[in-house]
Design an enzyme around this catalytic site. Structure first.
Site, PDB file in Angstrom:
ATOM      1  N   GLU A 182     -14.790 -38.028 -33.750  1.00  0.00           N
ATOM      2  CA  GLU A 182     -15.082 -37.516 -35.089  1.00  0.00           C
ATOM      3  C   GLU A 182     -14.768 -36.029 -35.203  1.00  0.00           C
ATOM      4  O   GLU A 182     -15.530 -35.258 -35.787  1.00  0.00           O
ATOM      5  CB  GLU A 182     -16.546 -37.812 -35.461  1.00  0.00           C
ATOM      6  CG  GLU A 182     -16.851 -39.296 -35.586  1.00  0.00           C
ATOM      7  CD  GLU A 182     -18.220 -39.586 -36.159  1.00  0.00           C
ATOM      8  OE1 GLU A 182     -18.370 -40.606 -36.849  1.00  0.00           O
ATOM      9  OE2 GLU A 182     -19.149 -38.782 -35.923  1.00  0.00           O
ATOM     10  N   GLU A 256     -17.154 -47.432 -35.293  1.00  0.00           N
ATOM     11  CA  GLU A 256     -18.611 -47.277 -35.393  1.00  0.00           C
ATOM     12  C   GLU A 256     -19.076 -47.877 -36.715  1.00  0.00           C
ATOM     13  O   GLU A 256     -18.726 -47.385 -37.782  1.00  0.00           O
ATOM     14  CB  GLU A 256     -19.049 -45.808 -35.322  1.00  0.00           C
ATOM     15  CG  GLU A 256     -18.899 -45.165 -33.963  1.00  0.00           C
ATOM     16  CD  GLU A 256     -19.508 -43.769 -33.906  1.00  0.00           C
ATOM     17  OE1 GLU A 256     -20.291 -43.410 -34.818  1.00  0.00           O
ATOM     18  OE2 GLU A 256     -19.197 -43.023 -32.955  1.00  0.00           O
TER      19      GLU A 256
END
Length: 622
Positions: A182, A256
């Site tokens: 991320e 995710e």
């Protein structure tokens, strides 16, 4: 697309029903329209699990639970601070034996998607970075800073020694490796991302790489030429359009997806329904999209390993010891309604005659009758050699990573505000042994009124590191302790002695049998024992205590805080033993409490009205 989905789901079912992956060389490729194992399409029904949050004795059980849930793969973060707790001293044994965990996954029948990027987030202390990086005041983590990158490369080479031999082309279960996590939230430096990729190549990883980001920052975190997965709770059309834009014709993968969320102290416990989970996931699976559930099993933030969040407009928030996450497999490794709902949904996609593994039996849990913490120790009877300085030093400047530091100086006669600039993160304030109140970063309480009637009053401030930030733009501002000036009535307090209490080992604490007295107000350490005929999982009930940490037979099972929502601490059966068991409690607020018991269930959703967050009244020192 529908035809591809049918083929992929059938192959998924065959993979999920296998008892184990053969320990032979395979091939893996990110194809134009599908992930390919040995040239055949596979859709990932994947679950996140972190070995560091599970006792090693339970690793195989948890992996079997994930496989029986209907999953054919797992995703694993790695935490740098576990594997290099001190600079140049690497640890890949015991609970850090990541190679053993990966081999167990293969034995159970699970492929592995590895996420060893030195930045993990994961609600873990400092996002996985080791605290000692911050000893260099100029370091900039997650950048091209040469000091940071040199340490990073050395660590990744050690990871490569452990895990490169376990890549799929070498006969292991590791299919893909994530090179950053991320990053789009943090920056967009493509040169930095390329340095990440090259570090993994140099460490011996020759498999496919990937990055992951939510759709709205995916372009920032993407490195051209590297597969980009997406994170979040999007619908199928958003997943596909985002990945079509970045990857072209590559297959779809949600790296995710969240069945619920993590908890922070002082806030409500997060839960989400099994029905909503199924309603969201089924269309994704029907479209042939691979997905990793974060978390399939959360486990526990044992020790001082919880992280914290902070950002502009949001106060500092420390995460709880439990990382239950309201996941399908709960903190103790047992199936929840989400588990069976997911399993039932996956079973619908299996070909005729294919069956999932049997669900392992639930782990037994026991209650422990009330017992007394009969031995008492004070901090002042266990003081280490002090660090002496005119101004307060941070934990890092004292060469300490976690735990507590006792800061001591003197105050002149007079009255005024005692202000601690740079409070990180929680402080108990005493003058001449009398507790005035608390300093709490999460409530922006950094000052307390003091009225000293005599000169040279002894000022004691016990500071707790409640977890370094694991997410956001302030990763480089993560030192702990007192990192600014302390002022009394507007004047700087100087001449400090600092005593470190990292509590890495509680075996050598000096105790006394006698009571410290009902009026004693300073934090204390208590010790007691209980006896077992046999061991099972249990939950230590800390609801009558205030704030502190607990060790059982030398294992730091974590910290507690009366504010909730968590009121129990999970003790796994392997950390208990037949016969006498020792419990050590460091209590900061309710020194009179000396009784404990174990429950056969957890309490994770009890917020208290009695909020031990800060001082409630002005107090005077005579």
């Amino acid at each position: 697309m529908r035809r591809i989905a049918v083929v992929l789901l059938a192959l998924l079912a065959l993979q999920a029903s296998k008892p184990a992956l053969a320990q032979q060389k395979h091939s893996f490729k990110i194809g134009e329209n599908a992930f390919l194992v040995d040239g055949k399409p596979i859709q990932f029904f994947c679950g996140e699990i972190h070995p560091y949050r599970v006792p090693p004795e339970y690793w195989k059980d948890r992996l079997q639970m994930i496989h029986a849930m209907g999953m054919n793969s797992i995703s694993i973060y790695m935490f740098w601070n576990v594997h290099e707790p001190h600079k140049g001293k690497y640890n890949f044994s015991g609970s850090a034996d990541i190679a053993k965990f990966v081999k167990l996954a293969q034995e159970v029948g699970l492929w592995v998607i590895l996420r060893p990027s030195p930045y993990a987030c994961a609600e873990w202390e400092f996002g996985g970075y080791p605290w000692w990086l911050l000893k260099d005041k100029n370091i900039k983590v997650r950048t091209k800073d040469p000091v940071f990158m040199d340490a990073y490369r050395r660590y990744i080479k050690e990871v490569g020694k452990q895990l490169a031999p376990l890549q799929v082309q070498n006969g292991g279960p590791i299919l893909m490796v994530q090179i950053e996590n991320e990053y789009g939230f943090f920056g967009s430096d493509k040169e930095y991302l390329a340095m990440n990729r090259d570090a993994f190549r140099d460490a011996g990883f020759s498999c496919d790489f990937f990055t992951c980001d939510p759709p709205y920052v995916a372009e920032n975190g993407h490195l051209p030429g590297v597969y980009a997965a997406v994170n979040g709770g999007m619908k199928s059309d958003v997943i596909m359009s985002t990945q079509d834009k970045i990857n072209g014709k590559a297959p779809y993968f949600v790296s995710e997806w969240y069945p619920a969320w993590f908890d922070v102290w002082g806030k409500k416990h997060h839960v989400a329904s099994a029905q909503k989970m199924v309603e969201h996931l089924e269309p994704i699976f029907k479209n042939g999209i691979s997905l990793n559930m974060y978390m399939a099993h959360g486990g526990s933030n044992f020790g001082f390993m919880n992280g914290a969040n902070y950002d502009d407009g949001m106060p500092y928030q420390s995460q709880t010891q439990s990382y239950d996450y309201d996941a399908p497999i709960n903190e103790a490794g047992n199936a929840t309604p989400k588990y069976y709902a997911y399993r039932e949904m996956v079973a619908k996609y299996h070909p005729t005659g294919a069956t999932l593994p049997e669900v392992p039996q639930p782990k037994k849990a026991m209650a422990i009758p009330s017992f007394t913490l009969s031995d008492v120790a004070t901090l002042w009877n266990n003081l280490p050699k002090p660090v002496v300085s005119e101004t307060p030093k941070s934990f890092e400047d004292m060469d300490q990573g976690y735990g507590y530091v006792l800061y001591e100086s003197t105050l002149p006669a007079g009255k005024g505000w005692l202000k601690v600039n740079g409070l990180r993160d929680y402080g108990v304030v005493l003058v001449d042994g009398k507790r005035l109140g608390l300093l709490v970063r999460s409530k922006k309480l950094d000052s307390i009124w003091v009225d000293c009637k005599k000169p040279n009053a002894k000022l004691s401030i016990l500071i707790e590191n409640l977890g370094r930030l694991n997410f956001g733009q302030y990763l480089n501002e993560n030192k702990k302790g007192i990192i600014g000036k302390v002022l009394f009535n507007g004047k700087e307090v100087r001449s400090w002695k600092m005593y470190g209490f990292p509590f890495e080992n509680v075996a050598n604490i000096k105790y006394k049998k006698e009571s410290v007295g009902a009026t004693y107000e300073a934090p204390i350490i208590r010790r007691g024992t209980f006896t077992l005929a046999s061991a099972a999982d249990t939950y230590l009930d800390m609801s009558s205590f205030g704030k502190g940490s607990v060790w059982v037979n030398g294992h730091h099972i974590g910290r507690y805080w009366n504010v909730g929502p968590q009121q129990t601490l999970y003790i796994p059966a392997p950390w208990l033993k037949k016969g006498k068991n020792e419990v050590v409690v460091f209590e900061m607020l309710k020194m009179e409490q000396n009784k404990l018991q174990g429950l056969d269930h957890s309490i994770l959703d009890d917020l208290k009205d009695e909020m031990f967050f800060g001082p409630t009244a002005v107090q005077q020192i005579n």
